[in-house]
Design an enzyme around this catalytic site. Structure first.
Site, short mmCIF file in Angstrom:
data_model
loop_
_atom_site.label_atom_id
_atom_site.label_comp_id
_atom_site.label_asym_id
_atom_site.label_seq_id
_atom_site.Cartn_x
_atom_site.Cartn_y
_atom_site.Cartn_z
N ASP A 103 22.40 40.00 26.97
CA ASP A 103 23.76 40.56 26.87
C ASP A 103 23.68 42.07 27.05
OD1 ASP A 103 22.36 40.80 24.52
OD2 ASP A 103 23.75 39.59 23.35
N GLU A 139 29.90 40.33 22.40
CA GLU A 139 30.49 40.57 21.08
C GLU A 139 31.92 40.06 20.99
OE1 GLU A 139 28.89 41.43 18.56
OE2 GLU A 139 27.14 42.53 19.28
C1 LIG Z 1 24.91 38.51 17.44
C2 LIG Z 1 26.26 38.85 16.96
O1 LIG Z 1 26.41 39.68 16.08
N1 LIG Z 1 27.28 38.21 17.54
C3 LIG Z 1 28.63 38.38 17.15
C4 LIG Z 1 29.48 37.44 17.95
C5 LIG Z 1 30.94 37.61 17.67
C6 LIG Z 1 31.73 36.38 17.92
C7 LIG Z 1 33.23 36.54 17.82
N2 LIG Z 1 33.75 37.67 18.49
C8 LIG Z 1 33.65 36.61 16.35
O2 LIG Z 1 33.74 37.69 15.78
O3 LIG Z 1 33.92 35.55 15.78
C9 LIG Z 1 28.78 38.10 15.67
O4 LIG Z 1 29.65 38.76 15.06
O5 LIG Z 1 28.08 37.25 15.10
#
Ligand SMILES: CC(=O)N[C@@H](CCC[C@H](N)C(=O)O)C(=O)O
Length: 385
Positions: A75, A134
């Site tokens: 990413d 994200e």
């Molecule tokens: C690895 C990481 O931190 N990923 C994010 C993915 C976000 C998913 C979505 N936008 C949400 O907020 O539900 C995370 O916050 O885990």
């Protein structure tokens, strides 16, 4: 350019760290990645840019005797976080930071790609530099736009995430579910604004929002099997304009996490009930939106993950740690629901957690991660299945 040295890699990582960009806005990141890759030996490389997803980048490495095509994804986006590390190469883009370590992810991917540009693999390799992890689920968008079709469809897909809780350079993984599925939730409570001195003539949504947020705390504690677990976090709350005007609206934005789709659906159902109940009891109107996008639970493929773990355990230069499932989300979960593969952690040993403004991953994880992944991909290519 021949093989990248560790100091080249650190310089690349620091440049990426200095110029972070938000989801779907990674224009300069894309250009920079392209400029680095164009300096590699191009003999077996094919670079692909996408009109339909302009900040994404794919690179095909033609194998010498391919039995399969192996995908590797990184990413490339950053977060709306104001950096507080005090590092000399801190973010120069105000309010934006690589607070989730995607600068490390990109550098590792470039290091692995650089190696295979100099040492032709047997199998074909596809490197996918993916925007919008994200938010806005770049992986799902790419898949739905048909990016992974024809020769560009990997037979198997791998990707990593950095982990401040693991020792530098360690590889963490597990069979089954590695990461949770997530669903974004927005709640708008609508009442009536008015003078602070006359609450009887208004309908205060600050009070309703406070009640809603407190009641939601009972969903995970009272309606979720503690062995299975779940998370509801509201990271954003907005209401009102000034201290002496009663707020007629409140907006609450959050994220729901569960290790199975069933758990996410259960939490969504309870959240609707609580929101509607609070709205009724306060005489308010409520609008609730849920958006899962591509953030499905990250389910590691059994056979491929077994092989990756077997490699990591027997490789004398890789420290392998079997990890628990994490409530972090990842839209790689969507790609793994379409193409078998494995996600794993790369230890970057830091006191600050992911998404903290003080996150400072250990850069020595970069060469270690690159070496482990190169050895794994070489090991993988020896297999007949
Ligand atoms: C690895 C990481 O931190 N990923 C994010 C993915 C976000 C998913 C979505 N936008 C949400 O907020 O539900 C995370 O916050 O885990």
């Amino acid at each position: 350019m021949a093989q990248l040295t560790t100091s080249d890699l650190i310089a690349i990582r620091r440049h990426l760290h200095e110029y972070p960009e938000l989801a779907m806005q990674e224009v300069n990141t894309h250009q920079y990645l392209l400029s680095v890759i164009k300096k590699f030996n191009q003999a077996n490389l094919e670079i692909r840019e996408l009109k339909e997803l302009p900040t994404a980048l794919l690179v095909y490495v033609h194998g010498s005797d391919p039995k399969r095509t192996i995908g590797y994804r990184t990413d490339i986006d950053a977060l709306p976080v104001t950096e507080q590390t005090g590092l000399p190469f801190s973010s120069k883009n105000p309010g934006v930071m690589h607070a989730c370590g995607h600068d490390i992810h990109m550098t590792v991917a470039l290091g692995v790609l650089n190696w295979f540009s100099e040492h032709q693999p047997k199998d074909n390799l596809i490197f996918f530099f993916q925007p919008a992890e994200e938010s806005q689920n770049g992986g799902k968008v790419a898949y739905e736009k048909g990016v992974f079709t024809g020769k560009w469809r990997p037979d198997e897909f791998y990707g990593l995430h950095d982990n401040p809780n693991l020792p530098t350079g360690a590889i963490g993984c597990r069979m089954g579910t590695l990461f949770a599925g997530t669903t974004e939730v927005n709640v708008d409570l609508i009442g009536k604004s008015g003078h602070a001195a006359y609450p009887q003539d208004a309908n205060d949504m600050v009070v309703a929002a406070a009640q809603f947020i407190n009641q939601v705390q009972t969903i995970v504690s009272r309606s979720v099997n503690p062995i299975e677990g779940g998370v509801i976090t509201f990271g954003k709350l907005e209401a009102g304009t000034i201290r002496n005007v009663i707020a007629g609206r409140a907006r609450i934005e959050g994220t729901i996490r569960g290790l199975t789709q069933k758990m996410i659906e259960h939490i969504v159902m309870r959240l609707k009930q609580v929101a509607n109940g609070v709205a009724t009891s306060y005489g308010a109107t409520v609008n609730i939106e849920f958006n899962q996008g591509g953030y499905l639970p990250v389910e590691n493929n059994e056979a491929l993950t077994k092989r990756l773990i077997a490699f990591a355990k027997q490789d004398p230069k890789t420290q392998f740690i079997e990890t628990q499932p994490a409530m972090t989300g990842e839209d790689f979960g969507y790609l793994l629901s379409k193409i078998p593969g494995t996600m794993f952690w790369l230890g970057v040993d830091d006191d600050s957690p992911l998404h903290a403004p003080t996150l400072n991953p250990k850069e020595s994880a970069i060469p270690k991660g690159i070496q482990s992944i190169i050895r794994f991909l070489e090991f993988r290519q020896q297999a007949t299945d």
